[in-house]
Design a protein around this motif. Sequence first.
Motif, PDB file in Angstrom:
ATOM      1  N   MET A 116     -89.055   4.085 -36.109  1.00 50.56           N
ATOM      2  CA  MET A 116     -87.689   3.964 -36.385  1.00 50.56           C
ATOM      3  C   MET A 116     -87.506   2.602 -36.653  1.00 50.56           C
ATOM      4  O   MET A 116     -88.037   1.761 -35.932  1.00 50.56           O
ATOM      5  CB  MET A 116     -86.980   4.516 -34.894  1.00 50.56           C
ATOM      6  CG  MET A 116     -85.759   4.684 -34.931  1.00 50.56           C
ATOM      7  SD  MET A 116     -85.226   5.355 -33.680  1.00 50.56           S
ATOM      8  CE  MET A 116     -83.491   5.384 -33.736  1.00 50.56           C
ATOM      9  N   VAL A 117     -86.469   2.420 -37.614  1.00 51.36           N
ATOM     10  CA  VAL A 117     -86.376   1.078 -37.834  1.00 51.36           C
ATOM     11  C   VAL A 117     -84.962   0.572 -37.464  1.00 51.36           C
ATOM     12  O   VAL A 117     -84.004   1.564 -37.172  1.00 51.36           O
ATOM     13  CB  VAL A 117     -85.957   0.937 -39.621  1.00 51.36           C
ATOM     14  CG1 VAL A 117     -85.399  -0.159 -39.936  1.00 51.36           C
ATOM     15  CG2 VAL A 117     -87.304   1.356 -40.282  1.00 51.36           C
ATOM     16  N   MET A 118     -85.116  -0.504 -36.566  1.00 52.54           N
ATOM     17  CA  MET A 118     -83.828  -0.992 -35.989  1.00 52.54           C
ATOM     18  C   MET A 118     -82.742  -1.729 -36.997  1.00 52.54           C
ATOM     19  O   MET A 118     -83.232  -2.182 -37.808  1.00 52.54           O
ATOM     20  CB  MET A 118     -84.059  -2.104 -35.057  1.00 52.54           C
ATOM     21  CG  MET A 118     -84.985  -1.394 -33.647  1.00 52.54           C
ATOM     22  SD  MET A 118     -84.134  -0.067 -32.965  1.00 52.54           S
ATOM     23  CE  MET A 118     -82.944  -1.229 -32.058  1.00 52.54           C
ATOM     24  N   SER A 119     -81.533  -1.309 -36.842  1.00 52.99           N
ATOM     25  CA  SER A 119     -80.483  -1.886 -37.739  1.00 52.99           C
ATOM     26  C   SER A 119     -80.269  -3.551 -37.152  1.00 52.99           C
ATOM     27  O   SER A 119     -80.097  -3.742 -36.087  1.00 52.99           O
ATOM     28  CB  SER A 119     -79.332  -1.000 -37.629  1.00 52.99           C
ATOM     29  OG  SER A 119     -78.299  -1.830 -38.279  1.00 52.99           O
ATOM     30  N   SER A 120     -79.920  -4.162 -38.201  1.00 54.10           N
ATOM     31  CA  SER A 120     -79.542  -5.602 -38.059  1.00 54.10           C
ATOM     32  C   SER A 120     -77.850  -5.689 -37.487  1.00 54.10           C
ATOM     33  O   SER A 120     -77.426  -6.786 -37.033  1.00 54.10           O
ATOM     34  CB  SER A 120     -79.892  -6.459 -39.215  1.00 54.10           C
ATOM     35  OG  SER A 120     -78.964  -6.244 -40.255  1.00 54.10           O
ATOM     36  N   LEU A 121     -77.076  -4.356 -37.736  1.00 54.54           N
ATOM     37  CA  LEU A 121     -75.868  -4.570 -37.478  1.00 54.54           C
ATOM     38  C   LEU A 121     -75.701  -4.351 -35.934  1.00 54.54           C
ATOM     39  O   LEU A 121     -76.604  -3.756 -35.210  1.00 54.54           O
ATOM     40  CB  LEU A 121     -75.082  -3.194 -38.189  1.00 54.54           C
ATOM     41  CG  LEU A 121     -75.191  -3.271 -39.624  1.00 54.54           C
ATOM     42  CD1 LEU A 121     -74.625  -1.921 -39.975  1.00 54.54           C
ATOM     43  CD2 LEU A 121     -74.370  -4.350 -40.191  1.00 54.54           C
ATOM     44  N   THR A 122     -74.444  -4.796 -35.294  1.00 49.96           N
ATOM     45  CA  THR A 122     -74.006  -4.631 -33.882  1.00 49.96           C
ATOM     46  C   THR A 122     -74.126  -3.019 -33.765  1.00 49.96           C
ATOM     47  O   THR A 122     -73.703  -2.443 -34.538  1.00 49.96           O
ATOM     48  CB  THR A 122     -72.907  -5.471 -33.565  1.00 49.96           C
ATOM     49  OG1 THR A 122     -71.887  -4.876 -34.303  1.00 49.96           O
ATOM     50  CG2 THR A 122     -73.093  -6.847 -33.807  1.00 49.96           C
ATOM     51  N   PRO A 123     -74.186  -2.638 -32.551  1.00 50.70           N
ATOM     52  CA  PRO A 123     -73.771  -1.121 -32.246  1.00 50.70           C
ATOM     53  C   PRO A 123     -72.396  -0.678 -32.752  1.00 50.70           C
ATOM     54  O   PRO A 123     -72.337   0.212 -33.106  1.00 50.70           O
ATOM     55  CB  PRO A 123     -73.983  -1.122 -30.606  1.00 50.70           C
ATOM     56  CG  PRO A 123     -74.943  -1.988 -30.327  1.00 50.70           C
ATOM     57  CD  PRO A 123     -74.550  -3.377 -31.234  1.00 50.70           C
ATOM     58  N   GLN A 124     -71.398  -1.556 -32.335  1.00 50.42           N
ATOM     59  CA  GLN A 124     -69.926  -1.117 -32.906  1.00 50.42           C
ATOM     60  C   GLN A 124     -69.930  -1.100 -34.346  1.00 50.42           C
ATOM     61  O   GLN A 124     -69.277  -0.163 -34.847  1.00 50.42           O
ATOM     62  CB  GLN A 124     -68.795  -2.244 -32.417  1.00 50.42           C
ATOM     63  CG  GLN A 124     -67.592  -1.823 -32.728  1.00 50.42           C
ATOM     64  CD  GLN A 124     -66.438  -2.716 -32.156  1.00 50.42           C
ATOM     65  OE1 GLN A 124     -66.901  -3.760 -31.658  1.00 50.42           O
ATOM     66  NE2 GLN A 124     -65.430  -2.419 -32.422  1.00 50.42           N
ATOM     67  N   ARG A 125     -70.405  -1.935 -35.059  1.00 52.50           N
ATOM     68  CA  ARG A 125     -70.291  -1.987 -36.447  1.00 52.50           C
ATOM     69  C   ARG A 125     -71.400  -1.000 -37.042  1.00 52.50           C
ATOM     70  O   ARG A 125     -70.973  -0.245 -38.122  1.00 52.50           O
ATOM     71  CB  ARG A 125     -70.950  -3.410 -37.089  1.00 52.50           C
ATOM     72  CG  ARG A 125     -70.907  -3.333 -38.640  1.00 52.50           C
ATOM     73  CD  ARG A 125     -69.479  -3.616 -39.015  1.00 52.50           C
ATOM     74  NE  ARG A 125     -69.484  -3.491 -40.619  1.00 52.50           N
ATOM     75  CZ  ARG A 125     -68.489  -3.178 -41.306  1.00 52.50           C
ATOM     76  NH1 ARG A 125     -67.355  -2.456 -40.741  1.00 52.50           N
ATOM     77  NH2 ARG A 125     -68.585  -3.120 -42.628  1.00 52.50           N
ATOM     78  N   ALA A 126     -72.421  -0.759 -36.447  1.00 52.22           N
ATOM     79  CA  ALA A 126     -73.194   0.626 -36.840  1.00 52.22           C
ATOM     80  C   ALA A 126     -72.551   1.774 -36.856  1.00 52.22           C
ATOM     81  O   ALA A 126     -72.750   2.737 -37.695  1.00 52.22           O
ATOM     82  CB  ALA A 126     -74.730   0.571 -36.198  1.00 52.22           C
ATOM     83  N   LEU A 127     -71.748   1.955 -35.492  1.00 52.37           N
ATOM     84  CA  LEU A 127     -71.077   3.159 -35.344  1.00 52.37           C
ATOM     85  C   LEU A 127     -69.906   3.287 -36.445  1.00 52.37           C
ATOM     86  O   LEU A 127     -69.649   4.450 -36.901  1.00 52.37           O
ATOM     87  CB  LEU A 127     -70.326   3.267 -33.796  1.00 52.37           C
ATOM     88  CG  LEU A 127     -69.544   4.522 -33.532  1.00 52.37           C
ATOM     89  CD1 LEU A 127     -70.315   5.761 -33.727  1.00 52.37           C
ATOM     90  CD2 LEU A 127     -68.870   4.012 -32.178  1.00 52.37           C
ATOM     91  N   GLN A 128     -69.299   2.032 -36.720  1.00 49.04           N
ATOM     92  CA  GLN A 128     -68.298   2.358 -37.819  1.00 49.04           C
ATOM     93  C   GLN A 128     -68.838   2.830 -39.314  1.00 49.04           C
ATOM     94  O   GLN A 128     -68.274   3.497 -39.979  1.00 49.04           O
ATOM     95  CB  GLN A 128     -67.467   1.001 -38.003  1.00 49.04           C
ATOM     96  CG  GLN A 128     -66.769   0.631 -36.823  1.00 49.04           C
ATOM     97  CD  GLN A 128     -66.004  -0.981 -36.823  1.00 49.04           C
ATOM     98  OE1 GLN A 128     -66.615  -1.809 -37.791  1.00 49.04           O
ATOM     99  NE2 GLN A 128     -65.206  -1.152 -35.996  1.00 49.04           N
ATOM    100  N   GLU A 129     -69.981   2.068 -39.534  1.00 43.91           N
ATOM    101  CA  GLU A 129     -70.645   2.572 -40.730  1.00 43.91           C
ATOM    102  C   GLU A 129     -71.033   4.248 -40.744  1.00 43.91           C
ATOM    103  O   GLU A 129     -70.805   4.630 -41.841  1.00 43.91           O
ATOM    104  CB  GLU A 129     -71.792   1.646 -41.185  1.00 43.91           C
ATOM    105  CG  GLU A 129     -71.470   0.420 -41.497  1.00 43.91           C
ATOM    106  CD  GLU A 129     -70.893   0.069 -42.849  1.00 43.91           C
ATOM    107  OE1 GLU A 129     -71.466   0.927 -43.691  1.00 43.91           O
ATOM    108  OE2 GLU A 129     -70.163  -0.727 -42.979  1.00 43.91           O
ATOM    109  N   PHE A 130     -71.487   4.521 -39.787  1.00 45.43           N
ATOM    110  CA  PHE A 130     -71.902   5.950 -39.494  1.00 45.43           C
ATOM    111  C   PHE A 130     -70.695   6.851 -39.718  1.00 45.43           C
ATOM    112  O   PHE A 130     -70.599   7.785 -40.548  1.00 45.43           O
ATOM    113  CB  PHE A 130     -72.679   6.280 -38.288  1.00 45.43           C
ATOM    114  CG  PHE A 130     -72.828   7.588 -38.021  1.00 45.43           C
ATOM    115  CD1 PHE A 130     -73.822   8.380 -38.438  1.00 45.43           C
ATOM    116  CD2 PHE A 130     -71.965   8.128 -36.918  1.00 45.43           C
ATOM    117  CE1 PHE A 130     -74.033   9.531 -38.213  1.00 45.43           C
ATOM    118  CE2 PHE A 130     -72.339   9.629 -36.754  1.00 45.43           C
ATOM    119  CZ  PHE A 130     -73.243  10.271 -37.315  1.00 45.43           C
ATOM    120  N   LEU A 131     -69.761   6.556 -38.894  1.00 45.23           N
ATOM    121  CA  LEU A 131     -68.688   7.257 -38.926  1.00 45.23           C
ATOM    122  C   LEU A 131     -67.763   7.376 -40.489  1.00 45.23           C
ATOM    123  O   LEU A 131     -67.175   8.343 -40.892  1.00 45.23           O
ATOM    124  CB  LEU A 131     -67.325   6.927 -38.097  1.00 45.23           C
ATOM    125  CG  LEU A 131     -67.818   7.241 -36.282  1.00 45.23           C
ATOM    126  CD1 LEU A 131     -66.885   6.456 -35.651  1.00 45.23           C
ATOM    127  CD2 LEU A 131     -67.777   8.693 -36.296  1.00 45.23           C
TER     128      LEU A 131
END
Length: 117
Positions: free
Chosen positions: A1-16
């Motif tokens: 699994m590849v870890m994202s360089s984004l913060t968890p909040q930013r990664a959630l925003q991108e996913f949504l």
Amino acid sequence: MVMSSLTPQRALQEFLMQYRRTPLLSGYSPSELFNGRQIRSKTDTLLPSPTHTSQGKLAREATKFQLQENSGPSVNKLTYSFQLGAPCYALYYGPRRDKDLRWVPAIVTKVFGPRFL
């Protein structure tokens, strides 16, 4: 699994954002069902919208048509000039109780130039 360089909040925003733009089985995305339109993504801001493209084409055609019409006899433009102290109506932008535009009687105090129609 590849870890994202984004913060968890930013990664959630991108996913949504991607979830809300992805069409469902009905052919419409959740944002289209909720808002009645597709939300814009970063890619959409880079590309010209079809509306703007068609407006540009219409404007160019209209300009070309006007140039063809104006190549004939010259047409005089209507010019209005305002005199100092002349009565007129002005649009009042100040606070008011009703939300309608209000034209109020006024007097010309300064002339900035002619008005062409």
